[in-house]
Design an enzyme around this catalytic site. Structure first.
Site: not given
Ligand code: 5GP
Length: 179
Positions: A102, A42-43, A130, A152, A164, A158
């Site tokens: 992230d 959803k993000g 990030k 965030v 959201r 969310d």
């Molecule tokens: P990654 O697989 O790159 O570590 O993480 C991606 C997912 O982690 C994003 O699609 C999101 O769902 C969640 N995520 C990572 N950092 C944040 C943040 O600061 N805020 C929120 N709401 N979700 C995050």
């Protein structure tokens, strides 16, 4: 109790201006191509809607809904795809639209999964990155904003499925209730 977010770290004005720039760049890069814009729900819903309208070329829209249940799934990046694409992306130029990258595991997993459908190209666009959290070597072709390693919310992102709809991006502040 509900007021656990603070000031915007990215304001609506900053968001609008940056998305306009991204739209222009993507328009230039994809002109003449068989272009499919794939949003990760959803993000990415808010970013996707604004970005799509800033892109001035014909394109197909499609979505994937993913869920990462819990920390273990998140660590492996093996998010569950709740819905499949409806468009056939074989031979097409696909741009995956994410809310935030992230560690990079989720985006890497989705790129690998979509690559099996043999698109002509596949690139990644994320509203937020990030860099300090990155653990995989992932090429991100379009980045809205680089942000520090903080959690965030808002503008599609969310906290426990809430916030959201916040029209700006804020750092989640668990200590912020006294504000
Ligand atoms: P990654 O697989 O790159 O570590 O993480 C991606 C997912 O982690 C994003 O699609 C999101 O769902 C969640 N995520 C990572 N950092 C944040 C943040 O600061 N805020 C929120 N709401 N979700 C995050």
């Amino acid at each position: 109790m509900e007021r656990i977010f603070g000031r915007p770290i990215v304001t609506q004005e900053e968001m609008r201006a940056r998305i306009r720039e991204l739209g222009k760049q993507i328009t230039t890069d994809y002109t003449g191509k068989d272009f499919v814009l794939v949003g990760v729900l959803k993000g990415a819903y808010a970013f996707y809607a604004d970005l799509a309208r800033a892109i001035r070329i014909p394109m197909r829209v499609d979505f994937l809904m993913v869920m990462s249940d819990g920390a273990r799934a998140r660590k492996s990046g093996k998010v569950k795809m709740v819905t499949e694409l409806t468009e056939d992306i074989k031979g097409k130029d696909v741009l995956l639209v994410e809310d935030i990258v992230d560690s990079g595991l989720t985006a890497q997993h989705l790129v690998k999964t979509l690559a099996r459908k043999k698109p002509r190209s596949i690139k990644v666009c994320t509203l937020l990155s990030k860099p300090d959290g990155r653990i995989v070597d992932l090429v991100i072709d379009y980045v809205g904003f680089k942000i520090p390693n903080k959690y965030v919310v808002g503008y599609g992102l969310d906290y426990q499925q809430k916030y959201r709809n916040l029209p700006y991006l804020a750092v989640l502040d668990m200590e912020g209730e006294q504000e």
